[in-house]
Design a protein around this motif. Structure first.
Motif, PDB file in Angstrom:
ATOM      1  N   ARG A   1       0.826  -1.206   0.000  1.00  0.00           N
ATOM      2  CA  ARG A   1       0.000   0.000   0.000  1.00  0.00           C
ATOM      3  C   ARG A   1       0.865   1.261   0.000  1.00  0.00           C
ATOM      4  O   ARG A   1       0.609   2.208  -0.731  1.00  0.00           O
ATOM      5  CB  ARG A   1      -0.943   0.015   1.201  1.00  0.00           C
ATOM      6  N   LEU A   2       1.906   1.252   0.841  1.00  0.00           N
ATOM      7  CA  LEU A   2       2.802   2.404   0.894  1.00  0.00           C
ATOM      8  C   LEU A   2       3.519   2.572  -0.439  1.00  0.00           C
ATOM      9  O   LEU A   2       3.625   3.687  -0.945  1.00  0.00           O
ATOM     10  CB  LEU A   2       3.810   2.255   2.034  1.00  0.00           C
ATOM     11  N   GLN A   3       3.983   1.491  -1.017  1.00  0.00           N
ATOM     12  CA  GLN A   3       4.659   1.600  -2.315  1.00  0.00           C
ATOM     13  C   GLN A   3       3.717   2.188  -3.351  1.00  0.00           C
ATOM     14  O   GLN A   3       4.087   3.068  -4.118  1.00  0.00           O
ATOM     15  CB  GLN A   3       5.180   0.244  -2.786  1.00  0.00           C
ATOM     16  N   ARG A   4       2.483   1.726  -3.350  1.00  0.00           N
ATOM     17  CA  ARG A   4       1.500   2.255  -4.306  1.00  0.00           C
ATOM     18  C   ARG A   4       1.277   3.747  -4.071  1.00  0.00           C
ATOM     19  O   ARG A   4       1.202   4.534  -5.018  1.00  0.00           O
ATOM     20  CB  ARG A   4       0.189   1.475  -4.170  1.00  0.00           C
ATOM     21  N   ALA A   5       1.200   4.157  -2.796  1.00  0.00           N
ATOM     22  CA  ALA A   5       0.997   5.569  -2.476  1.00  0.00           C
ATOM     23  C   ALA A   5       2.176   6.411  -2.973  1.00  0.00           C
ATOM     24  O   ALA A   5       1.985   7.486  -3.556  1.00  0.00           O
ATOM     25  CB  ALA A   5       0.807   5.755  -0.973  1.00  0.00           C
ATOM     26  N   VAL A   6       3.402   5.914  -2.775  1.00  0.00           N
ATOM     27  CA  VAL A   6       4.582   6.664  -3.213  1.00  0.00           C
ATOM     28  C   VAL A   6       4.628   6.740  -4.735  1.00  0.00           C
ATOM     29  O   VAL A   6       4.893   7.802  -5.305  1.00  0.00           O
ATOM     30  CB  VAL A   6       5.880   6.054  -2.637  1.00  0.00           C
ATOM     31  N   VAL A   7       4.346   5.630  -5.409  1.00  0.00           N
ATOM     32  CA  VAL A   7       4.331   5.633  -6.878  1.00  0.00           C
ATOM     33  C   VAL A   7       3.292   6.627  -7.390  1.00  0.00           C
ATOM     34  O   VAL A   7       3.571   7.429  -8.284  1.00  0.00           O
ATOM     35  CB  VAL A   7       4.068   4.217  -7.442  1.00  0.00           C
ATOM     36  N   GLU A   8       2.100   6.599  -6.820  1.00  0.00           N
ATOM     37  CA  GLU A   8       1.042   7.526  -7.234  1.00  0.00           C
ATOM     38  C   GLU A   8       1.460   8.977  -6.997  1.00  0.00           C
ATOM     39  O   GLU A   8       1.194   9.849  -7.816  1.00  0.00           O
ATOM     40  CB  GLU A   8      -0.260   7.226  -6.492  1.00  0.00           C
TER      41      GLU A   8
ATOM     42  N   ALA B   1       9.341   2.775   7.928  1.00  0.00           N
ATOM     43  CA  ALA B   1       9.170   2.770   6.474  1.00  0.00           C
ATOM     44  C   ALA B   1      10.423   3.396   5.882  1.00  0.00           C
ATOM     45  O   ALA B   1      10.824   4.494   6.273  1.00  0.00           O
ATOM     46  CB  ALA B   1       7.942   3.575   6.075  1.00  0.00           C
ATOM     47  N   ILE B   2      11.040   2.699   4.945  1.00  0.00           N
ATOM     48  CA  ILE B   2      12.235   3.197   4.278  1.00  0.00           C
ATOM     49  C   ILE B   2      11.867   3.467   2.820  1.00  0.00           C
ATOM     50  O   ILE B   2      11.505   2.542   2.092  1.00  0.00           O
ATOM     51  CB  ILE B   2      13.392   2.193   4.383  1.00  0.00           C
ATOM     52  N   ILE B   3      11.924   4.734   2.442  1.00  0.00           N
ATOM     53  CA  ILE B   3      11.559   5.150   1.085  1.00  0.00           C
ATOM     54  C   ILE B   3      12.830   5.642   0.411  1.00  0.00           C
ATOM     55  O   ILE B   3      13.388   6.677   0.784  1.00  0.00           O
ATOM     56  CB  ILE B   3      10.486   6.259   1.113  1.00  0.00           C
ATOM     57  N   ASP B   4      13.290   4.877  -0.570  1.00  0.00           N
ATOM     58  CA  ASP B   4      14.542   5.179  -1.259  1.00  0.00           C
ATOM     59  C   ASP B   4      14.221   5.767  -2.630  1.00  0.00           C
ATOM     60  O   ASP B   4      13.576   5.120  -3.457  1.00  0.00           O
ATOM     61  CB  ASP B   4      15.370   3.902  -1.393  1.00  0.00           C
TER      62      ASP B   4
ATOM     63  N   THR C   1       6.321  12.028   4.648  1.00  0.00           N
ATOM     64  CA  THR C   1       5.848  11.632   5.979  1.00  0.00           C
ATOM     65  C   THR C   1       4.336  11.410   5.971  1.00  0.00           C
ATOM     66  O   THR C   1       3.847  10.462   6.591  1.00  0.00           O
ATOM     67  CB  THR C   1       6.243  12.665   7.059  1.00  0.00           C
ATOM     68  N   ALA C   2       3.588  12.250   5.273  1.00  0.00           N
ATOM     69  CA  ALA C   2       2.135  12.052   5.192  1.00  0.00           C
ATOM     70  C   ALA C   2       1.806  10.717   4.526  1.00  0.00           C
ATOM     71  O   ALA C   2       0.910  10.000   4.973  1.00  0.00           O
ATOM     72  CB  ALA C   2       1.479  13.207   4.428  1.00  0.00           C
ATOM     73  N   LEU C   3       2.531  10.392   3.468  1.00  0.00           N
ATOM     74  CA  LEU C   3       2.305   9.111   2.791  1.00  0.00           C
ATOM     75  C   LEU C   3       2.555   7.946   3.743  1.00  0.00           C
ATOM     76  O   LEU C   3       1.765   7.006   3.805  1.00  0.00           O
ATOM     77  CB  LEU C   3       3.214   8.975   1.564  1.00  0.00           C
ATOM     78  N   ALA C   4       3.660   7.988   4.481  1.00  0.00           N
ATOM     79  CA  ALA C   4       4.021   6.882   5.371  1.00  0.00           C
ATOM     80  C   ALA C   4       3.111   6.792   6.590  1.00  0.00           C
ATOM     81  O   ALA C   4       2.677   5.695   6.971  1.00  0.00           O
ATOM     82  CB  ALA C   4       5.474   7.024   5.812  1.00  0.00           C
ATOM     83  N   PHE C   5       2.804   7.934   7.206  1.00  0.00           N
ATOM     84  CA  PHE C   5       2.085   7.900   8.475  1.00  0.00           C
ATOM     85  C   PHE C   5       0.578   7.736   8.331  1.00  0.00           C
ATOM     86  O   PHE C   5      -0.129   7.666   9.328  1.00  0.00           O
ATOM     87  CB  PHE C   5       2.429   9.125   9.318  1.00  0.00           C
ATOM     88  N   GLN C   6       0.079   7.628   7.106  1.00  0.00           N
ATOM     89  CA  GLN C   6      -1.335   7.285   6.967  1.00  0.00           C
ATOM     90  C   GLN C   6      -1.562   5.839   7.392  1.00  0.00           C
ATOM     91  O   GLN C   6      -2.697   5.434   7.643  1.00  0.00           O
ATOM     92  CB  GLN C   6      -1.822   7.522   5.548  1.00  0.00           C
ATOM     93  N   PHE C   7      -0.499   5.064   7.493  1.00  0.00           N
ATOM     94  CA  PHE C   7      -0.597   3.664   7.896  1.00  0.00           C
ATOM     95  C   PHE C   7      -0.218   3.551   9.371  1.00  0.00           C
ATOM     96  O   PHE C   7       0.910   3.874   9.751  1.00  0.00           O
ATOM     97  CB  PHE C   7       0.326   2.797   7.024  1.00  0.00           C
ATOM     98  N   PRO C   8      -1.146   3.099  10.219  1.00  0.00           N
ATOM     99  CA  PRO C   8      -0.884   3.087  11.665  1.00  0.00           C
ATOM    100  C   PRO C   8       0.295   2.210  12.075  1.00  0.00           C
ATOM    101  O   PRO C   8       0.874   2.420  13.140  1.00  0.00           O
ATOM    102  CB  PRO C   8      -2.189   2.565  12.266  1.00  0.00           C
ATOM    103  N   GLU C   9       0.681   1.274  11.242  1.00  0.00           N
ATOM    104  CA  GLU C   9       1.801   0.391  11.563  1.00  0.00           C
ATOM    105  C   GLU C   9       3.142   1.105  11.461  1.00  0.00           C
ATOM    106  O   GLU C   9       4.157   0.606  11.942  1.00  0.00           O
ATOM    107  CB  GLU C   9       1.837  -0.819  10.614  1.00  0.00           C
ATOM    108  N   VAL C  10       3.170   2.258  10.812  1.00  0.00           N
ATOM    109  CA  VAL C  10       4.418   2.982  10.580  1.00  0.00           C
ATOM    110  C   VAL C  10       4.605   4.043  11.669  1.00  0.00           C
ATOM    111  O   VAL C  10       3.763   4.919  11.848  1.00  0.00           O
ATOM    112  CB  VAL C  10       4.426   3.641   9.176  1.00  0.00           C
ATOM    113  N   THR C  11       5.726   3.949  12.375  1.00  0.00           N
ATOM    114  CA  THR C  11       6.066   4.901  13.421  1.00  0.00           C
ATOM    115  C   THR C  11       7.210   5.814  13.004  1.00  0.00           C
ATOM    116  O   THR C  11       7.334   6.932  13.487  1.00  0.00           O
ATOM    117  CB  THR C  11       6.459   4.150  14.712  1.00  0.00           C
ATOM    118  N   TYR C  12       8.054   5.330  12.091  1.00  0.00           N
ATOM    119  CA  TYR C  12       9.206   6.086  11.611  1.00  0.00           C
ATOM    120  C   TYR C  12       9.230   6.069  10.090  1.00  0.00           C
ATOM    121  O   TYR C  12       8.856   5.077   9.472  1.00  0.00           O
ATOM    122  CB  TYR C  12      10.524   5.477  12.108  1.00  0.00           C
ATOM    123  N   MET C  13       9.705   7.170   9.497  1.00  0.00           N
ATOM    124  CA  MET C  13       9.874   7.225   8.046  1.00  0.00           C
ATOM    125  C   MET C  13      11.306   7.668   7.776  1.00  0.00           C
ATOM    126  O   MET C  13      11.721   8.755   8.167  1.00  0.00           O
ATOM    127  CB  MET C  13       8.885   8.208   7.415  1.00  0.00           C
TER     128      MET C  13
END
Length: 147
Positions: free
Chosen positions: A36-43, A75-78, A102-114
């Protein structure tokens, strides 16, 4: 899932362009958090749809994404910032990119760090966005030094 973009009028009126507006995108209901996060970043990097472009912008460019992974709650976004000419950004571009990632990553409650990276390096990302070091965003709006 949401994708966050800056309002185009905010870029011209002096309003804070870091305030991201979330726009809904469809994602496979069976996708895990990383997918889901990858899809959000790609979008996000693909930018607003044709009809959304009148009002919204993205700092990213298609093809910038190297990878997205989850390491526990991190979440590690390279990204390859050279693909968008962002290997050295203005402070405004840096702020917008940081806020949107950070908004993309933190929309997912499982993510505490980006942790953002530039071609595999958190330090290089920090240098590119004028932070001067590797910084990892925390869900509470702060950041901690990374490695």
């Amino acid at each position: 899932m949401l994708v966050y973009f800056a309002c185009k009028p905010d870029l011209n009126t002096g309003k804070d362009p870091r305030s991201a507006v979330g726009l809904a995108r469809h994602v496979d209901p069976g996708a895990d958090t990383r997918q889901r996060l990858q899809r959000a970043v790609v979008e996000y990097l693909e930018g607003p749809s044709r009809s959304e472009r009148r009002n919204f912008v993205s700092v990213g460019q298609p093809g910038m994404l190297n990878s997205v992974r989850l390491d526990g709650e991190r979440a590690i976004i390279d990204l390859d910032l050279t693909r968008a000419g962002l290997q050295s950004t203005t402070s405004a571009q840096s702020d917008v990119l940081w806020a949107h990632l950070t908004a993309l990553a933190f929309q997912f409650p499982e993510v505490t760090y980006m942790e953002p990276r530039f071609n595999g390096s958190c330090r290089d990302f920090g240098m590119a966005v004028q932070a001067g070091e590797c910084l990892v965003a925390t869900r509470d709006g702060g950041y901690v030094p990374g490695k």
